[in-house]
Design an enzyme around this catalytic site. Structure first.
Site, PDB file in Angstrom:
ATOM      1  N   LYS A 177      -1.404  -3.102   8.170  1.00  0.00           N
ATOM      2  CA  LYS A 177      -2.519  -2.681   9.016  1.00  0.00           C
ATOM      3  C   LYS A 177      -2.539  -3.489  10.310  1.00  0.00           C
ATOM      4  O   LYS A 177      -2.211  -4.673  10.319  1.00  0.00           O
ATOM      5  CB  LYS A 177      -3.844  -2.880   8.274  1.00  0.00           C
ATOM      6  CG  LYS A 177      -4.081  -1.895   7.130  1.00  0.00           C
ATOM      7  CD  LYS A 177      -5.446  -2.128   6.515  1.00  0.00           C
ATOM      8  CE  LYS A 177      -5.759  -1.101   5.438  1.00  0.00           C
ATOM      9  NZ  LYS A 177      -7.091  -1.319   4.844  1.00  0.00           N
ATOM     10  N   TYR A 189      -9.480 -10.316  -7.862  1.00  0.00           N
ATOM     11  CA  TYR A 189      -8.486 -10.286  -8.930  1.00  0.00           C
ATOM     12  C   TYR A 189      -8.671 -11.414  -9.942  1.00  0.00           C
ATOM     13  O   TYR A 189      -8.117 -11.344 -11.040  1.00  0.00           O
ATOM     14  CB  TYR A 189      -7.076 -10.307  -8.333  1.00  0.00           C
ATOM     15  CG  TYR A 189      -6.782  -9.046  -7.563  1.00  0.00           C
ATOM     16  CD1 TYR A 189      -6.614  -7.834  -8.219  1.00  0.00           C
ATOM     17  CD2 TYR A 189      -6.715  -9.050  -6.172  1.00  0.00           C
ATOM     18  CE1 TYR A 189      -6.380  -6.669  -7.519  1.00  0.00           C
ATOM     19  CE2 TYR A 189      -6.485  -7.894  -5.459  1.00  0.00           C
ATOM     20  CZ  TYR A 189      -6.323  -6.702  -6.137  1.00  0.00           C
ATOM     21  OH  TYR A 189      -6.102  -5.538  -5.443  1.00  0.00           O
ATOM     22  N   ARG A 193       0.845  -1.192   0.000  1.00  0.00           N
ATOM     23  CA  ARG A 193       0.000   0.000   0.000  1.00  0.00           C
ATOM     24  C   ARG A 193       0.886   1.250   0.000  1.00  0.00           C
ATOM     25  O   ARG A 193       2.018   1.222   0.502  1.00  0.00           O
ATOM     26  CB  ARG A 193      -0.913   0.018   1.229  1.00  0.00           C
ATOM     27  CG  ARG A 193      -1.857  -1.179   1.327  1.00  0.00           C
ATOM     28  CD  ARG A 193      -2.605  -1.172   2.653  1.00  0.00           C
ATOM     29  NE  ARG A 193      -3.535  -2.298   2.767  1.00  0.00           N
ATOM     30  CZ  ARG A 193      -3.210  -3.488   3.291  1.00  0.00           C
ATOM     31  NH1 ARG A 193      -1.982  -3.694   3.771  1.00  0.00           N
ATOM     32  NH2 ARG A 193      -4.115  -4.457   3.359  1.00  0.00           N
ATOM     33  N   HIS A 214      -4.419   2.878  -5.061  1.00  0.00           N
ATOM     34  CA  HIS A 214      -4.141   1.437  -5.035  1.00  0.00           C
ATOM     35  C   HIS A 214      -3.838   0.856  -6.416  1.00  0.00           C
ATOM     36  O   HIS A 214      -3.736  -0.356  -6.571  1.00  0.00           O
ATOM     37  CB  HIS A 214      -5.343   0.692  -4.449  1.00  0.00           C
ATOM     38  CG  HIS A 214      -5.333   0.623  -2.945  1.00  0.00           C
ATOM     39  ND1 HIS A 214      -4.235   0.955  -2.184  1.00  0.00           N
ATOM     40  CD2 HIS A 214      -6.295   0.246  -2.063  1.00  0.00           C
ATOM     41  CE1 HIS A 214      -4.529   0.798  -0.909  1.00  0.00           C
ATOM     42  NE2 HIS A 214      -5.761   0.364  -0.807  1.00  0.00           N
ATOM     43  N   HIS A 264      -3.645  -9.441   2.823  1.00  0.00           N
ATOM     44  CA  HIS A 264      -5.096  -9.522   3.025  1.00  0.00           C
ATOM     45  C   HIS A 264      -5.406 -10.492   4.160  1.00  0.00           C
ATOM     46  O   HIS A 264      -4.873 -11.600   4.195  1.00  0.00           O
ATOM     47  CB  HIS A 264      -5.799 -10.021   1.751  1.00  0.00           C
ATOM     48  CG  HIS A 264      -5.966  -8.962   0.708  1.00  0.00           C
ATOM     49  ND1 HIS A 264      -6.215  -9.243  -0.614  1.00  0.00           N
ATOM     50  CD2 HIS A 264      -5.922  -7.599   0.790  1.00  0.00           C
ATOM     51  CE1 HIS A 264      -6.323  -8.120  -1.299  1.00  0.00           C
ATOM     52  NE2 HIS A 264      -6.144  -7.112  -0.468  1.00  0.00           N
ATOM     53  N   ARG A 293      -0.874  -1.377  -6.702  1.00  0.00           N
ATOM     54  CA  ARG A 293      -1.166  -2.594  -5.923  1.00  0.00           C
ATOM     55  C   ARG A 293      -2.053  -3.542  -6.738  1.00  0.00           C
ATOM     56  O   ARG A 293      -1.809  -4.744  -6.796  1.00  0.00           O
ATOM     57  CB  ARG A 293      -1.847  -2.174  -4.623  1.00  0.00           C
ATOM     58  CG  ARG A 293      -2.183  -3.294  -3.648  1.00  0.00           C
ATOM     59  CD  ARG A 293      -2.589  -2.634  -2.333  1.00  0.00           C
ATOM     60  NE  ARG A 293      -3.264  -3.533  -1.417  1.00  0.00           N
ATOM     61  CZ  ARG A 293      -2.647  -4.363  -0.590  1.00  0.00           C
ATOM     62  NH1 ARG A 293      -1.328  -4.445  -0.598  1.00  0.00           N
ATOM     63  NH2 ARG A 293      -3.333  -5.128   0.246  1.00  0.00           N
TER      64      ARG A 293
END
Length: 300
Positions: free
Chosen positions: A174, A281, A150, A246, A272, A249
């Site tokens: 995160k 994706y 990110r 993003h 994730h 990414r």
């Protein structure tokens, strides 16, 4: 805002920062959304947070939709305010959560935007590697594409997070989650050039810092600064439009899966928590393969 409201907001932001460990970027969104509602309260002569009722919330939502905001923006505001009042209820500042019964509008199903390989090449060529800033931009672009991290994570990378021997970078994600991501020879070459030359020159203009990427004044490059750099590179290239935060990414994940990478590996690399976040994706890859087929098959 009266003093009680100021105190409530301050305590809530501290709660998100300390207990939830939210990023500064996320905290700014929460503050913006809550202050917007507090402004609405003032306009509607609602004297205190304790007196907010469900009908008031409905009026606020009507106002948001009249502004023709995207569903995603409205959903975020509802989520922010629901969390705020849940906190106030827990701390016994209010007797009920007027946002508890509000349903969050479903977001439009939109596939992530990404660059095709020829578009990406134009971005790389827009970097002037004869200058310190150009070397930084090339290294930045190569690292984002090589790792899929990110923009906010990239801004936090320190020199010591790089292992140039193993070609890996330690990413602080995160919720204080860390992951190691490998990078290839193109990123390695760009990083070595930048660290050896461009970064040293930029560092001489500012104070000492461990951050990998520096701004023109020699200070740490922020996430907002990275977004501005990417948009300027778009302007220098023959590409049109603006780059989404993003987008690099999404490009990383799409290209990996289009070339046969399994979904679990891509999930790990992206950081994730849930596989469902990565599954989007597969749809993007189908579009990517279809366009590639139509462009190159003799009988397409």
């Amino acid at each position: 805002m009266n003093q009680n409201v100021n105190v409530s907001l301050k305590l809530f932001i501290e709660y998100l920062q300390i207990e939830k460990n939210y990023s500064q970027y996320t905290l700014e969104h929460y503050q913006h959304d809550i202050k917007e509602f507090l402004m609405f309260m003032s306009e509607q002569a609602i004297p205190d947070l304790k007196t907010v009722e469900y009908p008031d919330v409905r009026v606020f939502l009507t106002m948001l939709f009249e502004k023709k905001l995207a569903r995603k923006s409205v959903a975020r505001k509802i989520s922010s305010l629901r969390s705020f009042f849940r906190f106030l209820l827990r701390e016994e500042f209010v007797a009920e959560n007027p946002f508890a019964l509000v349903s969050i509008p479903k977001a439009e199903k939109k596939l992530p935007e990404f660059f095709y390989e020829e578009e990406l090449q134009q971005l790389f060529e827009a970097c002037d590697e004869s200058t310190p800033l150009g070397q930084r931009n090339k290294a930045l672009l190569e690292l984002l594409y090589a790792t899929g991290m990110r923009v906010s994570e990239c801004s936090q990378i320190r020199i010591k997070d790089l292992d140039m021997y193993l070609s890996t970078v330690l990413v602080h994600g995160k919720g204080s989650k860390e992951r190691y991501i490998p990078f290839g020879s193109f990123a390695q070459d760009a990083l070595e050039t930048y660290i050896t030359n461009g970064r040293k020159e930029l560092l001489s203009k500012g104070s000492s810092t461990e951050n990998l990427f520096l701004n023109a004044r020699g200070g740490p490059l922020t996430a907002r600064g990275i977004r501005e750099i990417l948009n300027k590179l778009i302007e220098k290239s023959t590409l049109t439009g603006k780059i989404h935060p993003h987008m690099m990414r999404h490009t990383f994940a799409t290209h990996l899966m289009a070339n046969g990478a399994d979904m679990r590996t891509v999930q790990e690399l992206l950081g994730h928590a849930f596989l469902s976040s990565t599954q989007v994706y597969t749809h993007v890859t189908n579009e990517y393969l279809k366009k590639t087929y139509m462009a190159h098959h003799p009988r397409a």
